[in-house]
Enzyme design. Structure first.
Site, mmCIF file in Angstrom:
data_model
loop_
_atom_site.group_PDB
_atom_site.id
_atom_site.type_symbol
_atom_site.label_atom_id
_atom_site.label_comp_id
_atom_site.label_asym_id
_atom_site.label_seq_id
_atom_site.Cartn_x
_atom_site.Cartn_y
_atom_site.Cartn_z
ATOM 1 N N ARG A 232 -46.102 50.894 -79.890
ATOM 2 C CA ARG A 232 -46.125 49.262 -80.266
ATOM 3 C C ARG A 232 -45.442 49.167 -80.161
ATOM 4 N NH1 ARG A 232 -49.096 48.809 -74.989
ATOM 5 N NH2 ARG A 232 -51.055 49.473 -75.175
ATOM 6 N N GLU A 340 -43.418 39.740 -69.656
ATOM 7 C CA GLU A 340 -43.388 40.811 -70.261
ATOM 8 C C GLU A 340 -42.441 40.435 -72.274
ATOM 9 O OE1 GLU A 340 -44.567 44.760 -69.684
ATOM 10 O OE2 GLU A 340 -42.864 45.768 -70.904
HETATM 11 C C1 3EB Z 1 -48.324 47.803 -71.620
HETATM 12 O O1 3EB Z 1 -48.637 47.788 -72.008
HETATM 13 C C2 3EB Z 1 -47.293 47.341 -70.315
HETATM 14 O O2 3EB Z 1 -44.295 52.296 -70.045
HETATM 15 O O3 3EB Z 1 -43.182 52.593 -71.632
HETATM 16 C C3 3EB Z 1 -44.876 48.526 -71.726
HETATM 17 C C4 3EB Z 1 -44.120 49.185 -72.557
HETATM 18 C C5 3EB Z 1 -45.379 48.817 -70.561
HETATM 19 C C6 3EB Z 1 -43.937 50.124 -72.064
HETATM 20 C C7 3EB Z 1 -43.422 52.016 -71.083
HETATM 21 C C8 3EB Z 1 -45.101 50.173 -70.490
HETATM 22 C C9 3EB Z 1 -44.387 51.093 -71.152
HETATM 23 O O4 3EB Z 1 -49.307 48.797 -71.446
HETATM 24 C C10 3EB Z 1 -46.725 48.449 -69.675
#
Ligand code: 3EB
Length: 348
Positions: A232, A340
């Site tokens: 994250r 996002e």
């Molecule tokens: C999520 O939280 C939203 O596959 O690298 C956010 C950041 C998301 C990175 C990735 C996917 C990715 O799942 C999607």
């Protein structure tokens, strides 16, 4: 009593200790880039363009993404080091190193007869091989872009195909997988090849989860046969400051998408997730990322341009008081996600 020789300062006998370079990211208007680089006495490590031209004299990795900018600034995302940069080129890979840090980009066309899964695996394997060979095996941040992210390919959504390819390349190649995975972004472009860029280092960074969310690499398999490989957030600390590299963050709580069809509440949930992540980083590292004085550089990916106004209004809050925000039109990795936010937050 004989006079003792006055010792020369120790330092002159020793090789200069190399101070770690400082990484910086700024949004700069294309027309001002050369002047800004000269005035800031920094060296470009990587430049990401959302369509604005980049002077040909720039030798560092440059990537142009087909993510239309919403609003009228022709901004570039400019990553710099305060120490000299060396550029390394090898076929479709280009990397720049500066002391203990590296930026690298790879762009691969999807070959006829090959699926996105294979293209992704090939791209990641080459990238990992290259950065390991250069001595920068620790991933700090990864960005992934490709067109048609929500389209179907061979019976599976292209984002899910991408996740399989990425997983297959990283599992077994990245030491400490999955806990060593860096902060990430995966966003759908309007057109273009598969485009990856990463920051990496000679030493590991600190990767964080979000207390309101399940680790993406532990999502249940109804979101796809292989889980998304990212953390994250990633925290970088130097003598000068702490930087939090924040992954693409959306309206997901636990592992579930919230507020389907409602951009106004998706953006509020996303902000709650950001608050929780910033506070968590501060708890762990004793930093001050959650304070309004922290200097943020955020990218907001908006699926539908007509949601821009509502999203902009919702972001007019103290959290972003010292921040710059760039709005881009991009497709998100779950069909129902409308917005996002990713960011780089720096504290002194
Ligand atoms: C999520 O939280 C939203 O596959 O690298 C956010 C950041 C998301 C990175 C990735 C996917 C990715 O799942 C999607």
């Amino acid at each position: 009593m004989g006079q003792r020789a006055i010792p020369r300062p120790l330092r002159s006998h020793q090789p200069l200790l190399e101070a770690a370079p400082h990484l910086r990211m700024d949004y700069i208007e294309s027309a001002h880039l050369s002047r800004w680089l000269a005035a800031s006495a920094t060296h470009p490590l990587a430049i990401v363009s959302f369509g604005a031209p980049v002077p040909a004299s720039i030798s560092c990795p440059v990537i142009t993404l087909d993510l239309p900018q919403l609003g009228n600034h022709a901004d570039l995302e400019v990553w710099t080091s305060d120490q000299p940069v060396t550029v390394h080129r090898r076929n479709e890979l280009v990397a720049a190193t500066s002391g203990n840090m590296l930026a690298s980009m790879v762009q691969l066309e999807e070959e006829p007869g090959e699926g996105l899964r294979e293209t992704t695996e090939r791209a990641y394997r080459r990238l990992l091989h290259h950065i390991q060979e250069l001595g920068y095996p620790y991933l700090w941040r990864a960005w992934n872009f490709f067109p048609g992210i929500n389209e179907d390919e061979d019976g599976l959504e292209r984002y899910r195909q991408f996740c399989i390819g990425r997983y297959q390349a990283l599992d077994g190649t990245l030491q400490g997988f999955p806990e060593s995975l860096p902060a990430g972004t995966a966003v759908g472009t309007k057109s273009g090849p598969l485009q990856l860029y990463v920051l990496a280092g000679t030493h590991p960074a600190i990767h964080l989860g979000n207390p309101r969310q399940v680790h993406a690499y532990e999502y249940p398999d109804h979101y796809g046969p292989r889980s998304p490989s990212f953390a994250r957030a990633t925290l970088l600390q130097s003598d000068l400051h702490a930087q939090l590299l924040i992954s693409g963050t959306a309206s997901i709580v636990g592992h579930e998408s919230r507020h389907i069809g409602h951009p106004e509440t998706q953006i509020l949930e996303t902000v709650d997730n950001l608050h929780a992540l910033l506070a968590h980083a501060d708890d762990i590292a004793g930093t001050t990322h959650s304070r309004p004085a922290a200097r943020g550089r955020y990218k907001v990916y908006v699926r539908e341009p007509n949601h821009l106004d509502a999203i902009q209004r919702a972001l007019d809050i103290p959290l972003f008081a010292s921040s710059q925000i760039v709005y881009l039109q991009g497709d998100l990795c779950r069909k129902e996600l409308l917005v996002e936010i990713e960011g780089v937050v720096t504290t002194d």
